[in-house]
Scaffold this motif. Sequence first.
Motif, PDB file in Angstrom:
ATOM      1  N   LEU A  21       4.528   1.701   1.655  1.00 58.01           N
ATOM      2  CA  LEU A  21       5.445   2.533   0.872  1.00 58.01           C
ATOM      3  C   LEU A  21       5.038   3.992   1.029  1.00 58.01           C
ATOM      4  CD1 LEU A  21       5.444   0.400  -2.430  1.00 58.01           C
ATOM      5  CD2 LEU A  21       7.003   0.198  -0.476  1.00 58.01           C
ATOM      6  N   PHE A  22       5.982   4.836   1.430  1.00 58.20           N
ATOM      7  CA  PHE A  22       5.728   6.267   1.627  1.00 58.20           C
ATOM      8  C   PHE A  22       6.617   7.051   0.667  1.00 58.20           C
ATOM      9  CE2 PHE A  22       4.713   4.278   5.659  1.00 58.20           C
ATOM     10  CZ  PHE A  22       3.592   4.946   6.111  1.00 58.20           C
ATOM     11  N   ASP A  23       5.997   7.769  -0.269  1.00 52.78           N
ATOM     12  CA  ASP A  23       6.768   8.543  -1.246  1.00 52.78           C
ATOM     13  C   ASP A  23       6.716  10.030  -0.888  1.00 52.78           C
ATOM     14  OD1 ASP A  23       8.231   9.368  -3.391  1.00 52.78           O
ATOM     15  OD2 ASP A  23       6.738   8.882  -4.913  1.00 52.78           O
ATOM     16  N   GLU A  24       7.706  10.493  -0.138  1.00 55.22           N
ATOM     17  CA  GLU A  24       7.819  11.883   0.312  1.00 55.22           C
ATOM     18  C   GLU A  24       6.483  12.399   0.854  1.00 55.22           C
ATOM     19  OE1 GLU A  24      10.541  14.527  -1.482  1.00 55.22           O
ATOM     20  OE2 GLU A  24      11.035  13.153  -3.101  1.00 55.22           O
ATOM     21  N   ALA A  43       0.869  -1.179   0.000  1.00 60.64           N
ATOM     22  CA  ALA A  43       0.000   0.000   0.000  1.00 60.64           C
ATOM     23  C   ALA A  43       0.899   1.220   0.000  1.00 60.64           C
ATOM     24  CB  ALA A  43      -0.921   0.008   1.218  1.00 60.64           C
ATOM     25  N   MET A  44       0.539   2.219  -0.804  1.00 57.35           N
ATOM     26  CA  MET A  44       1.413   3.366  -1.018  1.00 57.35           C
ATOM     27  C   MET A  44       0.732   4.649  -0.558  1.00 57.35           C
ATOM     28  SD  MET A  44       3.658   3.954  -4.415  1.00 57.35           S
ATOM     29  CE  MET A  44       4.987   5.155  -4.513  1.00 57.35           C
ATOM     30  N   VAL A  45       1.520   5.483   0.128  1.00 55.67           N
ATOM     31  CA  VAL A  45       1.074   6.808   0.547  1.00 55.67           C
ATOM     32  C   VAL A  45       1.884   7.821  -0.242  1.00 55.67           C
ATOM     33  CG1 VAL A  45       0.835   8.425   2.468  1.00 55.67           C
ATOM     34  CG2 VAL A  45       0.528   5.964   2.854  1.00 55.67           C
ATOM     35  N   PHE A  46       1.192   8.673  -0.998  1.00 56.25           N
ATOM     36  CA  PHE A  46       1.853   9.582  -1.925  1.00 56.25           C
ATOM     37  C   PHE A  46       2.085  10.955  -1.299  1.00 56.25           C
ATOM     38  CE2 PHE A  46      -0.368   6.452  -4.484  1.00 56.25           C
ATOM     39  CZ  PHE A  46       0.569   6.118  -5.454  1.00 56.25           C
ATOM     40  N   GLN A  47       2.895  11.741  -1.986  1.00 56.26           N
ATOM     41  CA  GLN A  47       3.147  13.127  -1.571  1.00 56.26           C
ATOM     42  C   GLN A  47       1.858  13.931  -1.579  1.00 56.26           C
ATOM     43  OE1 GLN A  47       6.321  14.970  -3.759  1.00 56.26           O
ATOM     44  NE2 GLN A  47       5.728  17.032  -3.198  1.00 56.26           N
ATOM     45  N   THR A  48       1.059  13.750  -2.628  1.00 50.22           N
ATOM     46  CA  THR A  48      -0.274  14.352  -2.671  1.00 50.22           C
ATOM     47  C   THR A  48      -1.246  13.391  -2.003  1.00 50.22           C
ATOM     48  OG1 THR A  48      -0.610  13.372  -4.850  1.00 50.22           O
ATOM     49  CG2 THR A  48       0.169  15.646  -4.774  1.00 50.22           C
ATOM     50  N   TYR A  49      -2.217  13.918  -1.275  1.00 47.86           N
ATOM     51  CA  TYR A  49      -3.070  13.070  -0.449  1.00 47.86           C
ATOM     52  C   TYR A  49      -3.968  12.161  -1.280  1.00 47.86           C
ATOM     53  CZ  TYR A  49      -1.730  17.176   2.261  1.00 47.86           C
ATOM     54  OH  TYR A  49      -1.023  18.196   2.820  1.00 47.86           O
ATOM     55  N   LEU A  81       3.697  19.658   3.687  1.00 51.11           N
ATOM     56  CA  LEU A  81       3.320  20.176   4.990  1.00 51.11           C
ATOM     57  C   LEU A  81       4.286  21.264   5.446  1.00 51.11           C
ATOM     58  CD1 LEU A  81       2.518  16.809   6.823  1.00 51.11           C
ATOM     59  CD2 LEU A  81       0.979  18.253   5.476  1.00 51.11           C
ATOM     60  N   ASP A  82       3.797  22.150   6.314  1.00 48.36           N
ATOM     61  CA  ASP A  82       4.692  23.169   6.852  1.00 48.36           C
ATOM     62  C   ASP A  82       5.600  22.545   7.913  1.00 48.36           C
ATOM     63  OD1 ASP A  82       3.347  23.098   9.370  1.00 48.36           O
ATOM     64  OD2 ASP A  82       1.897  24.581   8.682  1.00 48.36           O
ATOM     65  N   ALA A  83       6.576  23.330   8.384  1.00 49.16           N
ATOM     66  CA  ALA A  83       7.632  22.785   9.247  1.00 49.16           C
ATOM     67  C   ALA A  83       7.079  22.155  10.516  1.00 49.16           C
ATOM     68  CB  ALA A  83       8.629  23.892   9.589  1.00 49.16           C
ATOM     69  N   GLU A  84       6.112  22.824  11.159  1.00 47.89           N
ATOM     70  CA  GLU A  84       5.561  22.296  12.410  1.00 47.89           C
ATOM     71  C   GLU A  84       4.824  20.991  12.174  1.00 47.89           C
ATOM     72  OE1 GLU A  84       2.607  23.678  16.069  1.00 47.89           O
ATOM     73  OE2 GLU A  84       3.127  25.093  14.477  1.00 47.89           O
ATOM     74  N   LEU A  85       4.037  20.928  11.093  1.00 43.78           N
ATOM     75  CA  LEU A  85       3.293  19.704  10.797  1.00 43.78           C
ATOM     76  C   LEU A  85       4.218  18.567  10.385  1.00 43.78           C
ATOM     77  CD1 LEU A  85       0.050  20.826   8.930  1.00 43.78           C
ATOM     78  CD2 LEU A  85       0.218  19.594  11.095  1.00 43.78           C
ATOM     79  N   MET A 101       8.226  -1.053   6.341  1.00 46.58           N
ATOM     80  CA  MET A 101       7.940   0.238   5.728  1.00 46.58           C
ATOM     81  C   MET A 101       9.147   0.713   4.934  1.00 46.58           C
ATOM     82  SD  MET A 101       5.826   2.321   8.673  1.00 46.58           S
ATOM     83  CE  MET A 101       4.237   1.707   9.257  1.00 46.58           C
ATOM     84  N   ILE A 102       8.871   1.210   3.728  1.00 44.47           N
ATOM     85  CA  ILE A 102       9.899   1.849   2.904  1.00 44.47           C
ATOM     86  C   ILE A 102       9.459   3.295   2.702  1.00 44.47           C
ATOM     87  CG2 ILE A 102      11.153   1.820   0.723  1.00 44.47           C
ATOM     88  CD1 ILE A 102      10.486  -1.131   0.463  1.00 44.47           C
ATOM     89  N   TYR A 103      10.374   4.201   2.966  1.00 45.43           N
ATOM     90  CA  TYR A 103      10.033   5.624   3.015  1.00 45.43           C
ATOM     91  C   TYR A 103      11.042   6.376   2.156  1.00 45.43           C
ATOM     92  CZ  TYR A 103       8.785  10.039   5.461  1.00 45.43           C
ATOM     93  OH  TYR A 103       8.367  11.313   5.790  1.00 45.43           O
ATOM     94  N   VAL A 104      10.555   7.178   1.229  1.00 39.35           N
ATOM     95  CA  VAL A 104      11.413   7.968   0.351  1.00 39.35           C
ATOM     96  C   VAL A 104      11.403   9.419   0.788  1.00 39.35           C
ATOM     97  CG1 VAL A 104      11.521   8.990  -1.960  1.00 39.35           C
ATOM     98  CG2 VAL A 104      11.335   6.522  -1.714  1.00 39.35           C
ATOM     99  N   THR A 105      12.579  10.021   0.893  1.00 44.80           N
ATOM    100  CA  THR A 105      12.670  11.437   1.216  1.00 44.80           C
ATOM    101  C   THR A 105      14.001  11.991   0.715  1.00 44.80           C
ATOM    102  OG1 THR A 105      12.617  13.073   3.010  1.00 44.80           O
ATOM    103  CG2 THR A 105      13.676  10.984   3.500  1.00 44.80           C
ATOM    104  N   HIS A 106      14.021  13.302   0.465  1.00 44.76           N
ATOM    105  CA  HIS A 106      15.289  13.975   0.190  1.00 44.76           C
ATOM    106  C   HIS A 106      15.805  14.651   1.450  1.00 44.76           C
ATOM    107  CE1 HIS A 106      12.225  17.133  -0.169  1.00 44.76           C
ATOM    108  NE2 HIS A 106      13.163  17.942   0.280  1.00 44.76           N
ATOM    109  N   ASP A 107      15.018  14.594   2.524  1.00 44.50           N
ATOM    110  CA  ASP A 107      15.329  15.273   3.782  1.00 44.50           C
ATOM    111  C   ASP A 107      16.061  14.312   4.701  1.00 44.50           C
ATOM    112  OD1 ASP A 107      15.320  16.440   6.300  1.00 44.50           O
ATOM    113  OD2 ASP A 107      13.343  17.352   6.045  1.00 44.50           O
ATOM    114  N   GLN A 108      17.363  14.538   4.898  1.00 47.87           N
ATOM    115  CA  GLN A 108      18.130  13.600   5.698  1.00 47.87           C
ATOM    116  C   GLN A 108      17.748  13.653   7.178  1.00 47.87           C
ATOM    117  OE1 GLN A 108      20.870  14.438   7.908  1.00 47.87           O
ATOM    118  NE2 GLN A 108      20.492  16.604   7.696  1.00 47.87           N
TER     119      GLN A 108
END
Length: 352
Positions: free
Chosen positions: A156-159, A78-84, A164-168, A187-194
């Motif tokens: 699967l989480f794609d960014e 199951a995949m969770v996208f950047q857009t809801y 979301l804003d910084a607090e969220l 869980m596999i999670y993709v991000t550019h944020d280290q």
Amino acid sequence: MSGVTLNKVVKRYGNVQVIHGVDLKIEDGEFCVFVGPSGCGKSTLMRMVAGLEETTEGRIEIGDRDVTRMDPAERGVAMVFQTYALYPHMTVEENMGFGLKMTGHPKAEIKSKVAEASRILKLDPFLARKPAALSGGQRQRVAIGRAIVRGPEVFLFDEPLSNLDAELRVEMRVEIARLHNDIGATMIYVTHDQVEAMTLADKIVVLRLGRIEQVGAPLDLYRDPDNKFVAGFIGSPAMNFLDAVVTADGKVEVPALKTSVAVPVTLPAAGTKVILGIRPEHVDVTEGDALSIELTEALGGVSYDYIQADTGERLIVEERGDHRAAPGTRVSLSFDPGRAYLFDADTEARIR
């Protein structure tokens, strides 16, 4: 739940190869984060696991099943996208249960699974609302809930936090970490944020140009990077890198710092050009006139000094405590040589 294994996985678009023979094993129940700069292939690799991108060569296994040529619906993901990607005309409850409804599950089962996902994600007060009446963080929780009700083997989480804003983002990082602890799924999670990678992962996979640079636990990559790329990518602010040269007396001369240091590694021959790396938090500002502070960012408990050497090289230094160096001040820098890293100037591989 099941682990995921990639065996010599390749992806080409025509004559352009974007994933180059990736080998990777993700254990059952592990939280694995793919991290790297834009264009490194992290989202493509995840989409190949999901079946949304065809695998050109190699093999993908989920559990003990070869899913390389399976349709996405057959893979147990199951995949969770950047857009809801929520249906605006449906309530939260309807959005979460829609996938099960389309596959013919009984209403009672759908209601039970939606109720359990809602409990885990604390969405009970919002089940009758439509997406327009929700905040960004609440919408993303609904998207995660929609994935949970499917009972997948792998999430699967794609960014998922990029919009979301910084607090969220901080709030949702905690939510996702709690979710992993609660359900124990792979869980596999993709991000550019280290920072996301460091705070969420059991295992980080650092990618560059479609290849794995290094795999390991977050602190292992932070403390023991294999090359300059990983050293610079993991850690915030990034590691400082300075040109240096090996001297005849077994030291490393660093022109930017106007000093030589005895770094405790096996050095190459005298005259060899190397790169010295030192993290901002491992450098101390002392009185002197070797360098000039250009700018200081005061963030409360910590400040960052931006420093330019006479060689033109720039560094960032972390300061804690009440004292803060003012812009324009001339200073010298000191550090424990045991915390310094050396890299080959040509290959950028770590010198150990």
